[in-house]
Scaffold this active site. Structure first.
Site, PDB file in Angstrom:
ATOM      1  N   SER A   1      32.849  27.070  48.873  1.00 54.02           N
ATOM      2  CA  SER A   1      31.626  27.594  48.282  1.00 54.02           C
ATOM      3  C   SER A   1      31.624  27.299  46.785  1.00 54.02           C
ATOM      4  O   SER A   1      32.576  27.649  46.082  1.00 54.02           O
ATOM      5  CB  SER A   1      31.548  29.103  48.513  1.00 54.02           C
ATOM      6  OG  SER A   1      30.432  29.636  47.846  1.00 54.02           O
TER       7      SER A   1
ATOM      8  N   CYS B   1      30.890  41.644  48.374  1.00 55.91           N
ATOM      9  CA  CYS B   1      29.951  41.602  49.481  1.00 55.91           C
ATOM     10  C   CYS B   1      29.820  42.933  50.174  1.00 55.91           C
ATOM     11  O   CYS B   1      28.860  43.183  50.870  1.00 55.91           O
ATOM     12  CB  CYS B   1      30.396  40.601  50.518  1.00 55.91           C
ATOM     13  SG  CYS B   1      30.671  39.028  49.771  1.00 55.91           S
TER      14      CYS B   1
HETATM   15  C1  LIG Z   1      36.881  34.020  51.396  1.00 57.51           C
HETATM   16  C2  LIG Z   1      35.405  33.910  51.286  1.00 57.51           C
HETATM   17  N1  LIG Z   1      34.704  33.335  52.284  1.00 57.51           N
HETATM   18  C3  LIG Z   1      33.377  33.215  52.234  1.00 57.51           C
HETATM   19  C4  LIG Z   1      32.650  33.661  51.163  1.00 57.51           C
HETATM   20  C5  LIG Z   1      31.179  33.520  51.195  1.00 57.51           C
HETATM   21  O1  LIG Z   1      30.678  32.542  50.300  1.00 57.51           O
HETATM   22  P1  LIG Z   1      29.149  32.566  49.903  1.00 57.51           P
HETATM   23  O2  LIG Z   1      28.926  33.763  49.065  1.00 57.51           O
HETATM   24  O3  LIG Z   1      28.938  31.293  49.159  1.00 57.51           O
HETATM   25  O4  LIG Z   1      28.358  32.625  51.150  1.00 57.51           O
HETATM   26  C6  LIG Z   1      33.337  34.278  50.081  1.00 57.51           C
HETATM   27  C7  LIG Z   1      32.665  34.836  48.887  1.00 57.51           C
HETATM   28  O5  LIG Z   1      31.611  35.369  48.856  1.00 57.51           O
HETATM   29  C8  LIG Z   1      34.736  34.405  50.162  1.00 57.51           C
HETATM   30  O6  LIG Z   1      35.439  34.975  49.175  1.00 57.51           O
END
Ligand SMILES: Cc1ncc(COP(=O)(O)O)c(C=O)c1O
Ligand SMILES: Cc1ncc(COP(=O)(O)O)c(C=O)c1O
Lengths: 128, 387, 387, 128
Positions: C202, C327
């Protein structure tokens, strides 16, 4: 997307236009598929002395037609029949994979024109 | 003149407005916080996102709670169609859409048909490319759960009778989605007036960037999300928020409607100028754009010649137009839209779309008419089909 | 000093690098073409996208044909997991993942379990938060088709034994995906060495914007796409390409690995400084970050107090940190990651993550230690639990 | 996210700390849920003359505790019992929906402390 040679032939195609009273005439493809090609040839002593084309189609179709007429001009019938779509692609400096069928069409065009020439000749000979 | 690009493909994508770029800038390096974060940088980002949502909701005449940000027009269409189909499949498994939809809609519906046991019917269009309401009515079944009809067609600009379809859908208790990607900045997006339950938009069609979309979704409809993850966008579209683009798409939409009359007047005048110029100077034309069309789009087929060769020739003069839709440029099939209007294949292979924007000028249009005439004549000389 | 924000939440998101902003700029207003378009503006856009893809493939040590752009890390995770599960369900319907994954992975797997008839098992982690390989092995069944284990954990920074898991998966003929979102710029992304079939990244975790992701997908694996539409990204992810962000994410990844040693040295020094400072000045600590962790992450629980109150108090001093993951900040549940490590609930409620970046300074770290001490003491006075 | 009043009470909570020999004592919530609150009261002639709290919890929990102690100080037992979580939220200038339970906890805290006070008094009376 297209090679320099393709674009050159597209911009300034060689040998395009109708031919009056050709010795051989081949019409391949159809507008439903987006490509149609007519090849006219004039043959003297088994040599293709003049060739013209008319093409409805994309850049690759027009460039393939143009280079193909160059390729067969001055060649004997037998030499011309040996030309394949690979030769057309090579001479053009490559074609996008999705456009390979245009070079196949050109090969088919020559074959059809020569076929027509042979048929006509046979008829003439028979009429003699 | 000849050095500058004459960009007449604004239904494919648009130049981002400088004011939009300006607005987005600070969210890359200054207010770069994650809107979920519990500190000032996060709160500022969150506020920016919620302000953007409010701006958009005003233009769509809905609650800001009904506006969702997505990653594209395609994604909005996919959430609406697959999400609703999957959620409400117990009510029925039949979907209606039209034969002139964008592939984001057509291929989603087709996928549901092939892989998830749905059935679908395609509404016919008339020779103007406008959906046949009677045919649509005749396709409705007791198990129809969703109708998806676009608002304006991307290739021809034809405006579809959305209000009327919305009324029919509502009476029958069928969910109604419209792909309004080509209507933004060109037609009213008032979801109440349009009688729509869901509506998709894509930023890059109205001077915001590529890679951001909007889905309006009436409260009470709950599509199953395509992504699962965090709590963003009320779980409908998890992913850390693309703050700059959300701010950008709201700004662009606001500009489009604040300056609507001005742009409409300017662009429509250019379209008419182009139309008259083409029709006066070139024969063997088939007009593919009906009277009832968005003010920026004009589509012709030029008999006897194929579209791509016109495109490349115009590009030699730095004029940018398209044939069919940009999305299908990798394919060899003739435009499914022009085909659906009952045109012959060879006509469908040769359609050229001119789509204007506020950035075009009269000078550009004059130049285009002149060069188009040259180009069409030149290619027709090579063609076996004479006009 | 007190006026400037001390941003120590770089696992939540990062400031976009100025060089990345600069690179992206021209694609908004100058090279704004649609990469599918057949004219110069389109070709330039297409070249920019393909150059970006090549740059990325070099860092991942794969073919550029194996790099796909998506709209986020969440989306990459979802395509990999749902896409592979749906495509290969005839081979088996069992999936293995770990109890410390990001919700993008956990909730995708759970969704497949609830709605699409899959079964899944969660691998345990030890008290360091590292997955238990023996447990993983014991969970493999004949119908296991997919293993998804993250590369580095977002909350604790714990590095997972990906190479080893990859080897096991390969031997058993099971597809292996890793969520490497928190590893970018911190660990090698060589997919050959890692033995992974799919890998998610990402942009906003390494100084590119939010709203762009990468999915590496080994040739031969064909996940069913989440979206249907045009032919973009070889049909895996249709949508008009977000050219600026694709260019931006490639630039950011290149910078991250070009300057890897330099950043690693700088950031690790700061992490150790913070660690020593905290441990010298504050008692009642539970360290949640193991030795084998990424060089930028440090996570502690402060006994007797809850995380959010620390966050808000530090924000009063313009220090930005997080509790759990950003999140889940909307939720009241304690961190599932810290819980999985066997910590008590009250400890899990109080974990604070410090995640550093190249932009942090020694001065900021000193200031943070000082203020953290004040804050923890103050809140402990209010708490019924004395240390 | 939080109102100004919430932040003020969080930054400078009123009446926090232990109380020695309280007349009533309530302990509600638990650290598993992320919130725990202890309310101590001193009662004279049926009036709450002093109140203290100790809270493990988030910003909203600490602010709710603080404002609640303000609210009941000087009130009679009957008045104090009439205070609901809505009053707490109002006094705080609102709370995010997800944090409402913190105000409920505060209401529960008062009730528990008063309950305890009543029980103790009953016992005392019985012992008399
Ligand atoms: C380990 C991990 N996977 C997935 C994500 C998701 O990425 P995005 O916010 O770009 O959808 C994040 C961070 O938000 C993350 O830390
Ligand atoms: C009518 C219509 N729908 C959907 C889309 C897809 O939008 P996007 O490219 O943002 O996915 C487009 C344009 O590409 C469109 O013209």
């Amino acid at each position: 997307m297209y090679s320099k040679t393709v674009m050159e032939h597209f911009r300034n195609p060689h040998n395009y236009g109708k031919m009056e009273n050709p010795d051989g005439f081949g019409r391949v493809g159809n507008p439903q598929c987006g490509d149609e090609m007519i090849i006219y040839i004039k043959v003297k002593d088994n040599v293709i002395v003049d060739v013209k084309f008319e093409t409805f189609g994309c850049v690759a179709a027009i460039a393939s037609s143009s280079i193909t007429t160059d390729l067969i001009k001055g060649k004997t019938i037998e030499e011309a029949l040996k030309i394949t779509n690979k030769d057309v692609v090579n001479e053009l400096g490559g074609l996008p994979a999705i456009k390979t069928h245009c070079s196949v069409l050109a090969e088919d065009g020559i074959k059809a024109a020569i076929e027509d020439y042979k048929k006509k000749k046979l008829k003439e000979n028979n009429n003699d | 003149m000849e050095k500058r690009i004459v960009y007449l493909d604004n239904n494919a994508t648009t130049r981002v407005d400088d004011r939009v770029v300006k607005k987005m800038e600070i969210y890359f390096t200054k207010f770069y916080g994650n809107p979920s974060s519990l500190y000032d940088l996060g709160f500022e980002a969150k506020n920016a996102v919620e302000d953007a949502r409010k701006k958009i909701s005003k233009i769509l005449n809905c609650s800001d709670q009904e506006i969702f940000f997505t990653g594209s027009g395609t994604e909005s269409d996919n959430i609406a169609i697959k999400g609703v189909a999957r959620r409400y499949q117990k009510k029925g498994k039949h979907i209606i859409t039209s034969s002139i939809e964008h592939h984001a809609v057509l291929n989603s519906v087709e996928y549901l048909g092939k892989k998830e046991g749905f059935e679908y019917s395609l509404v016919k269009v008339d020779s103007d490319g406008i959906v046949d309401i009677d045919h649509l009515k005749s396709l409705i079944r007791p198990d129809t759960i969703l109708i998806s009809i676009m608002y304006a067609n991307n290739e021809t600009g034809a405006i579809q009778p959305i209000e009327e379809i919305g009324k029919i859908a509502r009476e029958k208790g069928i969910y109604f989605h419209t792909d309004a990607v080509q209507a933004a900045g060109k037609l009213s997006l008032d979801v109440k007036k349009l009688n729509v339950d869901m509506l998709s938009l894509s930023g890059h069609k109205f001077h915001a960037p590529k890679g951001v979309g909007i889905l309006y979704k009436r409260t009470g409809i709950n599509p199953i999300p395509l992504f699962h993850g965090g709590h963003h966008e009320k779980n409908l579209r998890p992913s850390t928020e693309n703050v700059p683009y959300m701010v950008g798409i709201a700004e662009a939409l606001e500009i489009a409607y604040d300056e609507f009359e001005e742009h409409k007047k300017h662009i429509y005048k250019l379209k008419m100028m182009l139309k008259e110029g083409i029709e006066k100077n070139i024969d063997g034309l088939v007009l593919n754009t009906p009277k009832n069309s968005v003010f920026n789009t004009l589509n012709y087929s030029f008999k006897g010649i194929e579209g791509e060769s016109i495109l490349f020739s115009l590009n030699d003069f730095k004029i940018s137009v398209s044939t069919g839709s940009a999305c299908t440029s990798g394919s060899l099939e003739p435009s499914h839209v022009i085909m659906a209007m009952g045109r012959e294949d060879s006509i469908s292979h040769g359609s050229i779309r001119f789509s204007l924007s506020k950035y075009n000028t009269e000078e550009e249009i004059k130049y285009t008419i002149e060069k188009l005439k040259e180009v069409v004549e030149r290619i027709r000389k090579i063609s076996p089909y004479k006009v």
